[in-house]
Design an enzyme around this catalytic site. Structure first.
Site, PDB file in Angstrom:
ATOM      1  N   SER A 264       0.829  -1.199   0.000  1.00  0.00           N
ATOM      2  CA  SER A 264       0.000   0.000   0.000  1.00  0.00           C
ATOM      3  C   SER A 264       0.863   1.248   0.000  1.00  0.00           C
ATOM      4  O   SER A 264       2.059   1.198   0.271  1.00  0.00           O
ATOM      5  CB  SER A 264      -0.918   0.009   1.211  1.00  0.00           C
ATOM      6  N   LYS A 265       0.208   2.355  -0.292  1.00  0.00           N
ATOM      7  CA  LYS A 265       0.901   3.637  -0.395  1.00  0.00           C
ATOM      8  C   LYS A 265       1.623   3.993   0.901  1.00  0.00           C
ATOM      9  O   LYS A 265       2.683   4.608   0.885  1.00  0.00           O
ATOM     10  CB  LYS A 265      -0.151   4.705  -0.754  1.00  0.00           C
ATOM     11  N   ARG A 266       1.035   3.596   2.017  1.00  0.00           N
ATOM     12  CA  ARG A 266       1.632   3.964   3.298  1.00  0.00           C
ATOM     13  C   ARG A 266       3.070   3.474   3.446  1.00  0.00           C
ATOM     14  O   ARG A 266       3.880   4.080   4.088  1.00  0.00           O
ATOM     15  CB  ARG A 266       0.788   3.412   4.453  1.00  0.00           C
ATOM     16  N   GLN A 267       3.347   2.346   2.805  1.00  0.00           N
ATOM     17  CA  GLN A 267       4.686   1.770   2.960  1.00  0.00           C
ATOM     18  C   GLN A 267       5.701   2.367   1.993  1.00  0.00           C
ATOM     19  O   GLN A 267       6.776   1.847   1.818  1.00  0.00           O
ATOM     20  CB  GLN A 267       4.644   0.258   2.758  1.00  0.00           C
ATOM     21  N   GLY A 268       5.360   3.442   1.314  1.00  0.00           N
ATOM     22  CA  GLY A 268       6.328   4.034   0.390  1.00  0.00           C
ATOM     23  C   GLY A 268       5.739   4.100  -0.998  1.00  0.00           C
ATOM     24  O   GLY A 268       4.536   3.974  -1.171  1.00  0.00           O
TER      25      GLY A 268
END
Ligand code: GLU
Length: 494
Positions: A264-268
């Site tokens: 997901s976007k949260r991880q980079g």
């Protein structure tokens, strides 16, 4: 005939589609789905079709479809049919197919396989909360199933809002077949009476997707396995229409390397655009993506798109989650950057240098700088950092010049001596090879230790602890700049 038997058997009726929702940037997972779908279509001699699924109007991002087409083209993935190309099965944008969905919805309503549901969102919300409180799975309780159809028709005519739901059987189970996983069974009692047409008259994903796959004669539905729960619902719709369903292939999930959650976007960064901006090459992104769930024979690691088009095979596709490892992406990118012919690499690097304010006046010099940096690049944007000390000598602690036990005075003497030596070398002879042999010979003839001269020379030319060899540096900087940097050494002899 099973999909596997079709592998060597080019078929005219093979039609595979990519069905993205234009809700933003292209996620790396969608690139992987696009790539696998494209490769299977090539391998089986079929068509690769783009269908834009834009029925969820709230989530649409203007321009996202055009961007997606552009990026996939940069990647080398071109469609055979689609909104930008036309084809015999258009329109290829769902928002332009509303009449078609209405017509098929009407058919199910008339045959009693769908019903109008007038339940308000408040009622549905209350029902959901009550189910949650009892730890039950959220589902529609079927209140409007019982409605008399003539009455329902009247309420609709009177302008009351409704959704159209499929009347699903609630007993027993349904078994579906995934080409990678084999048979999978679902309890019908776990499936809700799915909404086919929303209260705004637009179809749901589930409905439009099935209608279009059927009408567009899609032979294989290829998508990520987050869509597996939709599969039995899709099949129930095919059954309601008495249509033969296509085959289904659900590609394995992609997980984060750290933490193991869904990518997901949260991880980079997970967007292809971001990777391209940073200077990841399309060939590296393709090579990296194809190994997210595909296990080629003999573990071959390096793959070009052209080779994949003939050698990719469904037999190597696994079902266990793939791990998104950006170190691996860096590894592939560094590899493809090293393979780039210099003129091409120069062209690719120039926008990054220009953006960083590095003026490109001397083309030959720039080529030399890039030659020195080529093996150390992980991505194109690294070129700025990797060549910075060549454009401009950074300030450095003077102690850095000192080699082992050499004193500052001795160091200055050595640098002066080597400067005199370098002055003797003509512009014509100022090549990497000549500089190297000539200086090494001179050191040897005079009985000088290499480190006592070459270390301070390298530092004086680069201002850095780690840098290319002093001969490479002198060659890239040119004679004048080399001598000037030697002059800049700020030591004063005591
Ligand atoms: N519109 C869906 C998506 O955005 C398509 C899923 C499918 O391929 O059926 O991923």
């Amino acid at each position: 005939m099973s999909t596997l038997n079709k592998e060597n058997n080019k078929q005219k009726d093979i039609r595979l589609r990519l069905a993205p929702s234009p809700t933003g940037f292209l996620h790396i997972g969608n690139l992987r789905t696009a790539l696998f779908t494209y490769l299977l279509s090539k391998k089986w001699g079929g068509k690769f079709i783009l269908r834009i699924e834009d029925t969820d109007q709230k989530r649409i991002v203007p321009g996202a479809s055009e961007k997606l087409i552009e990026i996939l083209k940069i990647m080398g993935l071109e469609f055979d049919e689609g909104p930008h190309l036309g084809g015999d099965y258009g329109p290829y944008i769902q928002s332009q197919r509303q009449e078609i969905y209405q017509q098929y919805a009407q058919q199910l309503l008339e045959s009693g396989q769908a019903y109008r549901c007038f339940c308000s969102s408040e009622r549905l919300q209350e029902m959901r909360s009550a189910q949650e409180a009892k730890h039950q799975a959220p589902r529609y309780d079927g209140l409007c199933r019982q409605l008399d159809s003539a009455q329902a028709e009247q309420r609709a005519q009177a302008g009351e809002k409704f959704v159209l739901r499929q009347k699903m059987s609630q007993k027993g189970k349904i078994t579906v077949n995934d080409e990678l996983r084999g048979a999978i069974s679902f309890q019908l009692a776990d499936l809700d009476d799915q909404v086919l047409i929303k209260s705004n008259g637009l179809p749901t994903y589930q409905f439009a997707n099935v209608i279009d796959d059927h009408l567009m004669k899609i032979s294989h539905v290829t998508r990520g396995d987050e869509w597996l729960p939709s599969y039995p619902k899709n099949i129930l719709l095919y059954q309601a229409f008495n249509w033969t369903p296509p085959k289904f292939i659900h590609f394995p999930l992609i997980l984060n390397k750290v933490g193991g959650g869904k990518l997901s976007k949260r991880q980079g960064d997970v967007f292809v655009e971001d990777y391209l901006h940073q200077g990841y090459l399309p060939e590296a992104l393709i090579n990296f993506s194809v190994l997210l769930g595909w296990h080629p024979k003999d573990d071959q690691e390096l793959w070009s798109l052209a080779e994949l088009e003939t050698k990719f095979s469904i037999t190597g596709l696994g079902t266990s989650p793939a791990i998104f490892d950006t170190d691996k992406l860096d590894y592939f990118n560094a590899y493809y950057l090293r393979q780039k012919p210099l003129p091409e690499l120069v062209q690719l690097c120039q926008p990054y240098l220009e953006k960083a304010g590095r003026k490109i006046q001397d083309e030959v010099k720039i080529e030399k700088f890039i030659t020195l940096a080529q093996d150390r690049l992980k991505k194109l944007s690294d070129i700025v950092e990797a060549t910075s000390f060549l454009f401009e000598l950074p300030s450095y602690p003077l102690e850095l010049l000192l080699w082992k036990k050499l004193t500052p005075d001795e160091t200055i003497d050595n640098l002066q001596r080597i400067e005199e030596k370098l002055k003797e070398i003509t512009e014509e002879n100022w090549t990497r090879e000549y500089l190297q042999t000539n200086i090494l010979d001179w050191l040897k003839t005079n009985g000088y230790q290499n480190g006592d001269y070459l270390w301070p020379l390298r530092v004086a030319l680069s201002g850095q602890k780690n840098s290319p060899s002093p001969f490479d540096l002198a060659w890239a900087l040119g004679k004048a700049e080399t001598l000037q940097r030697l002059q800049q050494v700020k030591f004063t002899k005591s």
